[in-house]
Design an enzyme around this catalytic site. Structure first.
Site, PDB file in Angstrom:
ATOM      1  N   HIS A 278       9.820  10.194   1.788  1.00  0.00           N
ATOM      2  CA  HIS A 278      11.145   9.577   1.907  1.00  0.00           C
ATOM      3  C   HIS A 278      12.100  10.112   0.858  1.00  0.00           C
ATOM      4  CE1 HIS A 278       9.752   7.136  -1.550  1.00  0.00           C
ATOM      5  NE2 HIS A 278       8.599   7.146  -0.916  1.00  0.00           N
TER       6      HIS A 278
ATOM      7  N   GLU B  18       1.056  12.437  -3.888  1.00  0.00           N
ATOM      8  CA  GLU B  18       2.518  12.342  -3.785  1.00  0.00           C
ATOM      9  C   GLU B  18       3.187  12.920  -5.024  1.00  0.00           C
ATOM     10  OE1 GLU B  18       5.864   8.839  -3.034  1.00  0.00           O
ATOM     11  OE2 GLU B  18       3.895   8.292  -3.819  1.00  0.00           O
TER      12      GLU B  18
ATOM     13  N   GLU C 223       4.843  12.777   0.208  1.00  0.00           N
ATOM     14  CA  GLU C 223       3.533  12.128   0.111  1.00  0.00           C
ATOM     15  C   GLU C 223       2.812  12.246   1.439  1.00  0.00           C
ATOM     16  OE1 GLU C 223       3.598   7.848  -0.471  1.00  0.00           O
ATOM     17  OE2 GLU C 223       5.691   7.773   0.163  1.00  0.00           O
TER      18      GLU C 223
ATOM     19  N   ASP D 203       8.482   8.820  -8.009  1.00  0.00           N
ATOM     20  CA  ASP D 203       7.406   8.197  -7.236  1.00  0.00           C
ATOM     21  C   ASP D 203       6.260   9.195  -7.159  1.00  0.00           C
ATOM     22  OD1 ASP D 203       6.092   6.369  -5.677  1.00  0.00           O
ATOM     23  OD2 ASP D 203       7.372   6.575  -3.925  1.00  0.00           O
TER      24      ASP D 203
ATOM     25  N   HIS E  16      13.433   3.881  -0.980  1.00  0.00           N
ATOM     26  CA  HIS E  16      13.516   4.503   0.348  1.00  0.00           C
ATOM     27  C   HIS E  16      14.991   4.600   0.717  1.00  0.00           C
ATOM     28  CE1 HIS E  16       9.276   2.672   0.967  1.00  0.00           C
ATOM     29  NE2 HIS E  16       9.173   3.914   0.556  1.00  0.00           N
TER      30      HIS E  16
ATOM     31  N   ASP F 260      -0.873   4.738  -6.704  1.00  0.00           N
ATOM     32  CA  ASP F 260       0.490   5.057  -6.268  1.00  0.00           C
ATOM     33  C   ASP F 260       1.431   4.311  -7.206  1.00  0.00           C
ATOM     34  OD1 ASP F 260       2.863   5.543  -4.975  1.00  0.00           O
ATOM     35  OD2 ASP F 260       2.170   4.894  -2.995  1.00  0.00           O
TER      36      ASP F 260
END
Length: 231
Positions: free
Chosen positions: A84, A212, A117, A15, A92, A4
């Site tokens: 998010h 993700e 994700e 992300d 976030h 990640d």
């Protein structure tokens, strides 16, 4: 193994995550979270309610089973983890994209970035904080907090200079030449300036898969900005 990771340019963040296994036995578990993430990307869009994305993700995720060492497990969406929204220097940014049904009615909006994700588990589908913490991030909304410890002030200045409100780990502090900083770091956490992010664990012996991608909701299309030719 689950990777990640994030990259940023001037605080604009992508992300991304994927999971690899070197035993085909785990392929259905990986496929469950990969397809659940793809479903979340397909369902997302301007004026789409977050709860509808979560319901679609759960339906796909929990349609999978995986047989591990002779025992069959239904793959579960981890109900207390989610995607998010992403803001500049803010990983976030306030909106959560659930991966189970029953989430909030809030809508996605034009121009927003979202990390879609999903996490599939052979355990209870619920994680808790456990093990030693190595990851931290300065609280985006932390205002000025008076600090008594000179070492904490010094460490905060270093964090502001090198990381701003992006995540960092203790290894990064080591690389910058910081030593004997644990008490100062604890002080920054205790005062709410820095947030610790310990590992998140389902029940012992369970397996978790994660995929993700980051999407941008443009006026006429939905752009997946984390995808390349190789992934």
């Amino acid at each position: 193994m689950k990777l990640d990771f994030g990259t940023h340019i001037d605080g604009y963040i992508v992300d991304c995550a994927f999971t690899v296994a070197f035993n085909p036995m785990f392929d259905p578990l990986l496929e469950a979270s990969r397809e659940a993430t793809n479903t979340g990307i397909k369902e997302a869009g301007i004026d789409v309610r977050l709860c509808d994305v979560g319901a679609a993700i759960q339906e796909v995720m929990e349609s999978y089973e995986v047989e591990i060492n002779g025992k069959v497990y239904q793959v579960k969406s981890i109900r207390n983890l989610n995607g998010h929204s992403i803001g500049r220097y803010q990983i976030h940014a306030g909106k959560s994209v659930p991966i189970v049904k029953g989430g909030e009615q809030t809508k996605m909006e034009e121009g927003e970035f979202f990390a879609i994700e999903t996490f599939g588990s052979t355990g209870k589908g619920y994680v808790r904080e456990d093990l030693e913490c190595s990851h931290y991030m300065k609280n985006f909304d932390a205002g000025h907090v008076p600090l008594r410890l000179p070492r904490a002030k010094q460490l905060l200045a270093m964090i502001n200079k090198n990381f701003s409100t992006l995540a960092f780990c203790r290894r990064y502090l080591d690389r910058l030449g910081e030593t004997k900083y644990l008490m100062a770091l604890k002080n920054l956490c205790d005062t709410g300036i820095v947030q610790p992010y310990p590992p998140l664990c389902d029940v012992k012996g369970s397996y978790v898969s994660q995929f993700e991608h980051t999407i941008l909701l443009r006026p006429t299309c939905k752009e997946v900005i984390s995808k390349g030719d190789d992934y």
